[in-house]
Enzyme design. Structure first.
Site, mmCIF file in Angstrom:
data_model
loop_
_atom_site.group_PDB
_atom_site.id
_atom_site.type_symbol
_atom_site.label_atom_id
_atom_site.label_comp_id
_atom_site.label_asym_id
_atom_site.label_seq_id
_atom_site.Cartn_x
_atom_site.Cartn_y
_atom_site.Cartn_z
ATOM 1 N N ARG B 96 69.138 13.110 -1.291
ATOM 2 C CA ARG B 96 69.244 11.772 -0.710
ATOM 3 C C ARG B 96 69.279 10.666 -1.764
ATOM 4 O O ARG B 96 69.613 9.517 -1.467
ATOM 5 C CB ARG B 96 68.079 11.532 0.271
ATOM 6 C CG ARG B 96 68.369 12.178 1.604
ATOM 7 C CD ARG B 96 67.169 12.468 2.472
ATOM 8 N NE ARG B 96 67.495 13.555 3.382
ATOM 9 C CZ ARG B 96 68.014 13.364 4.607
ATOM 10 N NH1 ARG B 96 68.195 12.158 5.072
ATOM 11 N NH2 ARG B 96 68.306 14.403 5.353
ATOM 12 N N HIS B 130 73.156 17.553 0.746
ATOM 13 C CA HIS B 130 73.015 16.363 1.585
ATOM 14 C C HIS B 130 74.342 15.611 1.677
ATOM 15 O O HIS B 130 74.720 15.122 2.742
ATOM 16 C CB HIS B 130 71.913 15.456 1.037
ATOM 17 C CG HIS B 130 71.791 14.192 1.806
ATOM 18 N ND1 HIS B 130 71.442 14.169 3.132
ATOM 19 C CD2 HIS B 130 72.013 12.898 1.450
ATOM 20 C CE1 HIS B 130 71.444 12.915 3.571
ATOM 21 N NE2 HIS B 130 71.788 12.139 2.568
ATOM 22 N N LYS B 193 70.393 3.587 13.173
ATOM 23 C CA LYS B 193 69.105 2.890 13.044
ATOM 24 C C LYS B 193 69.378 1.483 12.567
ATOM 25 O O LYS B 193 70.178 1.267 11.673
ATOM 26 C CB LYS B 193 68.215 3.608 12.045
ATOM 27 C CG LYS B 193 67.596 4.889 12.583
ATOM 28 C CD LYS B 193 67.139 5.804 11.455
ATOM 29 C CE LYS B 193 67.130 7.245 11.932
ATOM 30 N NZ LYS B 193 67.632 8.190 10.930
ATOM 31 N N ARG B 195 67.359 -2.308 11.513
ATOM 32 C CA ARG B 195 66.127 -3.072 11.370
ATOM 33 C C ARG B 195 65.959 -4.094 12.505
ATOM 34 O O ARG B 195 66.930 -4.677 12.961
ATOM 35 C CB ARG B 195 66.114 -3.811 10.033
ATOM 36 C CG ARG B 195 65.130 -3.239 9.040
ATOM 37 C CD ARG B 195 65.367 -3.802 7.667
ATOM 38 N NE ARG B 195 66.725 -3.468 7.197
ATOM 39 C CZ ARG B 195 67.383 -4.172 6.301
ATOM 40 N NH1 ARG B 195 66.816 -5.264 5.767
ATOM 41 N NH2 ARG B 195 68.603 -3.821 5.923
ATOM 42 N N ASP B 220 71.227 17.931 11.717
ATOM 43 C CA ASP B 220 70.918 17.253 10.463
ATOM 44 C C ASP B 220 70.958 18.284 9.351
ATOM 45 O O ASP B 220 70.982 19.482 9.632
ATOM 46 C CB ASP B 220 69.518 16.594 10.531
ATOM 47 C CG ASP B 220 69.456 15.313 9.702
ATOM 48 O OD1 ASP B 220 70.258 15.168 8.754
ATOM 49 O OD2 ASP B 220 68.608 14.464 10.008
ATOM 50 N N ASP B 224 62.558 16.895 7.775
ATOM 51 C CA ASP B 224 61.522 16.668 6.782
ATOM 52 C C ASP B 224 60.178 16.455 7.515
ATOM 53 O O ASP B 224 59.547 17.422 7.911
ATOM 54 C CB ASP B 224 61.959 15.467 5.942
ATOM 55 C CG ASP B 224 61.013 15.170 4.814
ATOM 56 O OD1 ASP B 224 60.022 15.906 4.656
ATOM 57 O OD2 ASP B 224 61.272 14.196 4.083
ATOM 58 N N ALA B 226 59.962 15.193 10.432
ATOM 59 C CA ALA B 226 60.276 15.245 11.863
ATOM 60 C C ALA B 226 59.987 13.939 12.585
ATOM 61 O O ALA B 226 60.111 13.848 13.810
ATOM 62 C CB ALA B 226 59.558 16.414 12.554
ATOM 63 N N GLY B 227 59.634 12.893 11.839
ATOM 64 C CA GLY B 227 59.382 11.590 12.460
ATOM 65 C C GLY B 227 60.655 11.045 13.075
ATOM 66 O O GLY B 227 60.669 10.597 14.234
#
Lengths: 315, 315, 315, 315, 315, 315
Positions: B96, B130, B193, B195, B220, B224, B226-227
């Site tokens: 990333r 990635h 996403k 802001r 995906d 990572d 999982a949030g």
């Protein structure tokens, strides 16, 4: 390194002159020409020892000749003892060949990075790479500027924001489209191309997201033959978009681009002049925003050690 | 180069053993350990002169130790006169950090490429980077395999195709999600996403595309903490998705990942074992598909000079 | 490395085919083309893992495009895991830019060497470099073949030896002219150009050595615009040469070359086909000798580890 | 390069702060942290273009994480256009893996040198390498400082010189021990370890030289688990040494080091703070001398072009 | 790479011939000579394409000429397309310049490593480097052989073991002396040199360890002017050693070495022939053990991919 | 980089001193010597951190020792943190080995370029390379000065121009001879050597061009054994030249050069002092013109960033 020298290859002298004007210095003197046998020759006509040299050369048409010419200019500056050589490449060609997505293909965008480096470039200054990862193809410092703020500001000032939807013309550009959408406070839609049946080149366009009744602003890093743009504009119309604007950084406009733009119901195409736009080709609905102030300011900051990041902070 | 030797670092010995089993050879003998002062030591216990050596080491937790260990193993093999050294890195960490998207940050994915190369790796074999452009961070040959076919086949066999929608959990993954969608003959939706207000970390999730009444399959490259997955599953639920499946190649499962997956209404999470999945952490709804056959076959083909591309042609 | 693969770029497919015929193998399959935006794309269509690959591409017109295309093909082969890549460049352009003979000029012939090397070439096979020192611009092995024996043999068989004088058309070529003269057992004359007065481009030709009453054979590495050749033939006539033959390795024939040759009293111009000679341009007095047998034999010897030097020993 | 910027990794911020205090400048602002997935992230928070940057990071515990972090910080500074980057590594880990003393082992100390160089370090500043030859693992300039003068001065001031014998705890350290002995005007003894019988790890300690009735001062570059120190102190006691002091540059103190030092009859252990010494571990008989003034002065001299050698001349 | 070719520079043809005899092959044919202007010229007289080439050249007197000659031979082999080039350097000069132990000195041992590598050496085969860390000056594989076993076996067979003490003639050699002592099952003593007063070159020799009544065997990597050896033998005598034997790997014997050895009460000096020993200089008490079998076996193992480590395992 | 430091190796201290005098600075202090074992040692005796360092060292006799010494001095300066290192090599040996003109020979002139670069030279300053293409063997900037103007001016002032013919003593030098002829406004003649019959070394000299009744001025880059010069002078006499002068840049004068010049009917031999001319060897008819002012001015211009090209413009 106290003195700055800005040279122009033969790709885009008008841009180089505009940058020099911004910096309030004359362009560096040099001969750059082809012999009858197509061998490019370069002669720098003023002393560059210990100077901070910049060569302005977008990789526009003729692409390969301009690339080789840039490499030769860098070699000449290196052997002439320039203290630092910055390749200023407002348009970086071969950006779409940035990965092996099928067997036994090159990664030409990496190759170009290696060519520039082996020729002797110490830095790269560029604008809106096809993929930001191309920065990582270099181990010399890269400053990638973006024209998104310039394009965005233009549409803000136009006052379209209200019913606007920003449309990524391809999944690959969706990240930058999102950034522009965020800046313009507009929602995002994404065009997805998908093969249809077994036919080799038949593609269906899916538009993911809402566009009906909206003013669509398509965004891409470059407009090449405008074939894809034409299809997107048509699809947006079918899906009920009220009107369509388009913007991109690099107006390549190759092949049938100009007649296609003329014929298609896009209202306005807004671009910058990172590559030269042939005046005879220009249509009334094409608006060209100047990139020279951005490049000139970046060169000034590189030369004097000021932050480039700060250029974009309050934008 | 007639003889192949496969070594395992300490990151994932079970995977290395499974690969060796596929190849029908014993794992190469070596000592790899840390002294009390944390200095890693490596001793190759069999002759590797002129042999074709492979080191299997995903950059899984502990990431940095595993990276340094891999570099040291490569150095040992190089100095022991191996004919060719292939770093087999089923999970490439730091993927990333592949561009400068803000001022003065590293491009660590490029740095890792340079570290592997300077240590002496002659090739890289990896799975689902990635970003595919990371291939271009290398000048040694890279074979990037994909687990998409393995994951896709699993869901095909499950027979969900009918009302399926493939959901890219992030704009960055949308290209691969499209590939999976195409393979499963399903439409695509994309999570964006954005802001919210001035708050630093408040994000709104927009789902671009239709999901109501559908079976959603999120995709995906890695899960990572999982949030993000948890939020996407919730958002899909709110937008009317009937049920949600998830898949990814690399089950990093760091921090609160396992309790989050347990708590969230995702029906099944399908992953591969490119990184070790702690057996004590495994939930019933996590399905792990083996990657060893794919890696083993690729190693066999690299060793014998057969095409890797052919591996994916009929898929 | 047991298998040999010979690929052709788009510069001179006929030569590549003739070489493949000599070797009794089919040409390697690959796509090499330009997109509308002039970006060259390459796709190798057969497995080259661990193969011994040769790319045949003289740097003929369009010079810069052919150079970049060659670099891209090498990159593709490198990333496709070819065991060894030999750039076969029968005509090496930019050979005249091999030193700084005035301030702030490039040494492009060295730059080209670095470009080939950084792209991934492991060897160079070429014919009659403008200066033999260009070999030293490379650190990879270079095999430079010469067409002098082929050209010399042609004139020997013609039986002109008796009253022959070999004429170097320029001081720079005098060493090779001497070699040919020695081979043909003929004396040597040398043409010297000297600036006249202050006029920038006025040159007088001095012929150093005896030519009156003789059959003159001019020799050069390449004929470009033929302007210089025309002047030399005229000067030889004035100095009493009975008749004039010309030979060179590389028939560049740019600009006005063909009409000039047609108009000037040279009896025959003998060349090889290291670069393609447009059939529509061919005059009856131009004789083209095939270079493919020499290249083919050299490739065979490189592949099998036989001596190249032995090729020229009994000549 | 007029402005100096000193950054600290997460290995030893207290030392970095002390150095900055010596230089009378604030520490450079940067974020350095690990994500949940252990990927280290770095963000330099102030402009470093054309600045002279130093990164202070001993390779102390966690060794491998600190190494990778240092590499990433260097990469970030390089890409942020720092004029010069000096890796300040007061403790260079992996120093004991500096040669192949058995088949098929790495030379990790060389590998680390290559890693630092490829990441972009332009210089190394370090203290008491395990072997001085490690300087030669670098082709960038290395300034190796020594703490011997600081340690020696401490014992001089203690007034032990009279009946002192300096004891090299290992043959490998005997050269530096001799230097200290010479400085303190004391004789030298050397501890030799030798395998006993066939048992793998049983070692006998021979003390070569006179120690009976003397005050022994053992010297080493680092104290790791203190196992070896404990044995040496015991052996010195048996051989009649009156009392034993110990000193070293790098207090690694891993594993059982602290309880061992507490338990063993060494009178005082004098070290520097090239690596952080956990305050909770500190015993009354451990004396820590500050290394920051030496490092700070060296950085000042590197930045201003003053001689480092002169630092040690009058000592 | 099936065929092995062994070439000799002009440094030590007798050794090269002995190695070739061991391998049962003829020496490779080549011309190596100096023109009147001291420019060395090399011509390899047989085809080496794709062959596995070894060049045997100790860096013995004339040191610098032999070094340059070796580099030129490697360059010739590289450009002649040898598949692999191993520099066989039985004596590696400049080994003592392996660190900066005073300001502004070179690290010539590293420089030599870089010179060999840039010339084109793919491997190094050497014997008893002055410091084992010099291996780490290379990134190409290094095989360092040791003559310690050969020397040790000679003394074992002599039956001196009983009252033997092995004496390191300098602290720097103490590690290898310890290895020999261990092998001979003898104790170790170490000679320490220390400056006396302010006089620049006055040194006192301290002998650390017990030698009275014993048979001393001094060991060093090389004997140069024998000045130091003479002093050590004298000091051992004064300290009561019964008799003194000496051994070393490399008999440099420069300057007054031979008369000094003749005059001093050493009983026997045992060396190998890694460098040529001038027959006119040979004394009865100098024993020369042949190194060719060790080198020849190592070359055989490198060529065929057998372990070199195994050579020393049962010793 | 504000301060300039000029160092001399042991090749030509008188020239170095003359250059320092021109620059009005003292020579940099350093120790450069050989140990008894012929290992060269270098110690720079003053601080060179961030200084602009120049090392003056022609590759004159002893050639190979002087080359290695130069490399070692560069290494010492690099490790001592000089800001920039310019190798000032007024005579570049091995210039005649600049191509492979027969199988399996080295290109030593390229090798020397690589050695200088890998040792750490940042620039080269040299005089009259054997072939100008050697500039392209470097990728660091090269400034090649020429002594032709100095030599030419000397003969202009002598007033010989009227009946003068400039004679290239070899085809290889004909280009430079032409430049001198043009400058002196004189015609050109060229000496061609040709093998006679089958005898290996019998050569006939042909003089191409008119010399009868003229004053001949032979020109070459260097005079080595003067054997060739002697033959040329004799041949010119036979062909009726009135008298013969000779000039060259580099008076190597090896072997029988001095007696040959003394014996042969050349009237005057004019050279520069790029290499030391042994005073005991000097004949009355040898005139040595000082090169120091040219070198000194070039160093001044390199240090201050002034053009070197401008030095030759009005000449």
């Amino acid at each position: 390194m106290d003195e700055i020298k800005v040279f122009s290859g033969s790709a885009h002298p008008a841009l180089a002159q505009a940058v020099a004007d911004y910096l309030n210095i004359p362009l560096g003197k040099c001969d750059v020409f082809e012999f009858t046998n197509e061998n490019i020759f370069v002669r720098i006509l003023e002393n560059v020892r210990q100077r901070d040299a910049f060569v302005i050369q977008p990789l526009s048409s003729p692409v390969n000749k301009n690339l080789v010419e840039l490499l030769i200019m860098i070699d000449a500056l290196k052997r002439a003892s320039a203290a630092r050589i910055t390749a200023v490449v407002p348009y970086y060609a071969y950006g779409r060949t940035d990965k092996k997505d099928q067997p036994r293909v090159p990664i030409t965008a990496r190759l170009v990075a290696d060519l520039l480096t082996v020729a002797g470039a110490n830095r790269l200054l560029t604008v809106d790479l096809h993929a930001a990862q191309i920065q990582g193809f270099f181990n010399i410092p890269v400053d990638e500027l973006t024209a998104l703020y310039i394009l965005g500001r233009y549409f803000e000032e136009k006052g379209l924001n209200d019913s606007l939807v920003v449309v990524a013309t391809d999944i690959g550009i969706s990240k930058r489209a999102r950034d522009l959408a965020e800046k313009l406070n507009a929602p995002l839609a994404i065009v997805e191309k998908r093969r249809v049946g077994n036919a080799d080149r038949a593609e269906a366009l899916n538009i993911i997201g809402e566009v009906a009744g909206k003013v669509a602003l398509t965004v891409d890093d470059e407009i090449d033959t405008a074939g894809s743009l034409m299809n997107v504009v048509e699809a947006l119309g079918k899906r009920g978009a009220r009107e369509v604007y388009s913007c991109c950084t690099h107006p390549i406009f190759s092949g049938e681009a100009i007649p296609r733009i003329a014929a298609c119901p896009v209202k306005e195409v807004v671009v910058t002049d990172t590559v030269p736009v042939d005046i005879t080709k220009k249509l009334a609905k094409i608006t060209v925003l100047p990139i020279a102030p951005l490049l000139g300011e970046a060169i000034h900051r590189i030369h004097t050690g000021l932050s480039i990041g700060a250029l974009f902070e309050q934008s």
